[in-house]
Enzyme design. Sequence first.
Site, short mmCIF file in Angstrom:
data_model
loop_
_atom_site.label_atom_id
_atom_site.label_comp_id
_atom_site.label_asym_id
_atom_site.label_seq_id
_atom_site.Cartn_x
_atom_site.Cartn_y
_atom_site.Cartn_z
N ARG A 172 -5.87 -0.34 9.34
CA ARG A 172 -5.90 -1.69 9.92
C ARG A 172 -4.60 -1.97 10.68
O ARG A 172 -3.53 -1.81 10.15
CB ARG A 172 -6.14 -2.73 8.82
N GLU A 214 0.86 -1.19 0.00
CA GLU A 214 0.00 0.00 0.00
C GLU A 214 0.89 1.24 0.00
O GLU A 214 1.94 1.26 0.62
CB GLU A 214 -0.92 -0.01 1.22
N CYS A 250 -1.54 -6.65 6.56
CA CYS A 250 -0.87 -7.87 6.13
C CYS A 250 0.07 -8.48 7.17
O CYS A 250 -0.14 -9.61 7.59
CB CYS A 250 -0.11 -7.61 4.83
N1 LIG Z 1 -3.71 -4.75 1.30
C1 LIG Z 1 -2.51 -5.18 0.94
O1 LIG Z 1 -1.53 -4.44 0.95
C2 LIG Z 1 -2.32 -6.61 0.49
C3 LIG Z 1 -1.14 -6.96 -0.18
C4 LIG Z 1 -0.98 -8.29 -0.59
C5 LIG Z 1 -1.96 -9.22 -0.31
N2 LIG Z 1 -3.09 -8.86 0.36
C6 LIG Z 1 -4.12 -9.86 0.60
O2 LIG Z 1 -5.15 -9.68 -0.38
C7 LIG Z 1 -6.43 -9.96 0.20
C8 LIG Z 1 -7.31 -8.74 0.08
O3 LIG Z 1 -6.75 -7.71 0.85
P1 LIG Z 1 -7.30 -6.22 0.79
O4 LIG Z 1 -6.42 -5.40 1.63
O5 LIG Z 1 -7.52 -5.85 -0.63
O6 LIG Z 1 -8.73 -6.44 1.52
P2 LIG Z 1 -9.93 -5.42 1.61
O7 LIG Z 1 -10.62 -5.70 2.88
O8 LIG Z 1 -9.46 -4.02 1.32
O9 LIG Z 1 -10.87 -5.85 0.39
C9 LIG Z 1 -11.57 -7.04 0.34
C10 LIG Z 1 -12.87 -6.81 -0.42
O10 LIG Z 1 -13.49 -8.06 -0.66
C11 LIG Z 1 -14.90 -7.86 -0.55
N3 LIG Z 1 -15.56 -9.16 -0.42
C12 LIG Z 1 -15.68 -9.96 0.67
N4 LIG Z 1 -16.36 -11.08 0.34
C13 LIG Z 1 -16.67 -10.98 -0.98
C14 LIG Z 1 -17.34 -11.82 -1.90
N5 LIG Z 1 -17.85 -13.01 -1.53
N6 LIG Z 1 -17.48 -11.40 -3.17
C15 LIG Z 1 -16.98 -10.22 -3.57
N7 LIG Z 1 -16.32 -9.38 -2.74
C16 LIG Z 1 -16.17 -9.76 -1.46
C17 LIG Z 1 -15.04 -6.94 0.62
O11 LIG Z 1 -16.29 -6.30 0.62
C18 LIG Z 1 -13.88 -5.96 0.36
O12 LIG Z 1 -14.28 -4.87 -0.43
C19 LIG Z 1 -6.16 -10.40 1.64
O13 LIG Z 1 -6.06 -11.78 1.69
C20 LIG Z 1 -4.81 -9.76 1.93
O14 LIG Z 1 -4.10 -10.48 2.91
C21 LIG Z 1 -3.30 -7.57 0.75
#
Ligand SMILES: NC(=O)c1ccc[n+]([C@@H]2O[C@H](COP(=O)([O-])OP(=O)(O)OC[C@H]3O[C@@H](n4cnc5c(N)ncnc54)[C@H](O)[C@@H]3O)[C@@H](O)[C@H]2O)c1
Length: 436
Positions: free
Chosen positions: A323, A149, A256
């Site tokens: 978060r 991010e 994360c």
């Molecule tokens: N944020 C980061 O920097 C980052 C980097 C690498 C990996 N990740 C991983 O990627 C994944 C997502 O992280 P994020 O930060 O984008 O999460 P986030 O919470 O910002 O976004 C997740 C989205 O998924 C949606 N969602 C939940 N259930 C759903 C469904 N059944 N259908 C459609 N949408 C649905 C939620 O409403 C939300 O908008 C996590 O596993 C995280 O560990 C995050």
Amino acid sequence: MSEQREPVGVIGVGWVGLVTAACFAELGHPVVARDILAEKVEALSRGELTIHEPGLAELVQRNAERLTFTTDMSELLDAARLLFVCVDTPPTYSGDADLSRVRSVVEELPADSEHVLIMKSTVPAGTGESIRRDRPGLPYVSCPEFLKEGTAVADFMNPDRVVIGADAGDEGAGDAVARLYEPLGGAILRTDVASAEMIKLASNAFLATKISFINEIANVCEEVGADVGEVARGMGLDERIGSSFLRAGIGYGGSCFPKDVSALKMLAGNTGYHFQLLTAVIEVNELQKRRVVAKLQRHLGSLIDKRVALLGLAFKPDTDDMREASSLVLAARLQGEGAEVVAYDPVASKRAGELLSSVELVGSAVEALEGADAAVLVTEWGEFAELDWAAAAERMTRPLIVDGRNFLDPEALVKAGFEYEGIGQTVSAARPAAAS
Ligand SMILES: NC(=O)c1ccc[n+]([C@@H]2O[C@H](COP(=O)([O-])OP(=O)(O)OC[C@H]3O[C@@H](n4cnc5c(N)ncnc54)[C@H](O)[C@@H]3O)[C@@H](O)[C@H]2O)c1
């Protein structure tokens, strides 16, 4: 006429999903992105961004014609064969990863689905195997995301590496994912699903370990009069060590590292293996935030009714993500000691307001510092380096600052009239020559 690129489906439009959707659209793919939150989909459909991420608004705007946002899973399934799962996998009460959102996505796929499920969400090793067991015949690829991010768009477009895990029988699905990433030019590592899942968890755990390691070194530096900045510089010149993630501070946060370190520790524990190193990494990180309170007490004595200004609230600069932000623990601890907490963040105030109800949130750093007995720099936003610190010192009741990210220039701060404390720096050298 330009050739029609492979359509891409994205499930979950948070930090990872929105960046993935916008970047594949930028590469020329028609993208349909689905989220279950109607208000989020409506905002994005109107062109309003739901997160703060540099460069993302421009990308979404530029590719608006190729980007569709929907709550309707069938719209996504009709439009694209390749489905990137980007839903959140937060920690459960037990510290394991909560896979309920991943499971509900799988359940929504029709039994005879010919789609390829591409897992971008961070999941414990073994998740892919269990999905394949439940849904034999559904092509499954693990493609963990490594973006950060604050620099997410640049990271996605210029990856160090892209990891693609596919097991026997799914090689063709792996090839299709590899073709999507080839234009980006990064190294593409092809492996099996379990190894791809472990690469993601091990990478985050290693980076978190580096942070906790240098923070412990910083704490020892404070005891022996060494400067952790110099120590890290000297260490980083050794190419076996490298200089990144050797910046001492008040610890890591974000969506994360905390959850992924915990998930890996629990994953190991569930197999009967005690991952001792990660237990220490987590504990060091917890205590590191709390050391700030002790530093303030050393200068101020009791914190009861002392006004403490927090500069920065987001877990890192250039994001409004709150978060697991260190500011949350710090604010609670300061309030627990009786302090009055006032805070400013350039972009995270709205999200912070939902989490920090009893903290006074103000619109500028200067406002936060007005009448404060001490300040803590929590997030290293660029604008804090530009502040007129001499003017700020005059507005504070006591110009004392704990620089939780070793971000400011100690000499300049002392010259501006501050008592300055960093993390792992020699405190005596940074004291004002003629403190009154
Ligand atoms: N944020 C980061 O920097 C980052 C980097 C690498 C990996 N990740 C991983 O990627 C994944 C997502 O992280 P994020 O930060 O984008 O999460 P986030 O919470 O910002 O976004 C997740 C989205 O998924 C949606 N969602 C939940 N259930 C759903 C469904 N059944 N259908 C459609 N949408 C649905 C939620 O409403 C939300 O908008 C996590 O596993 C995280 O560990 C995050």
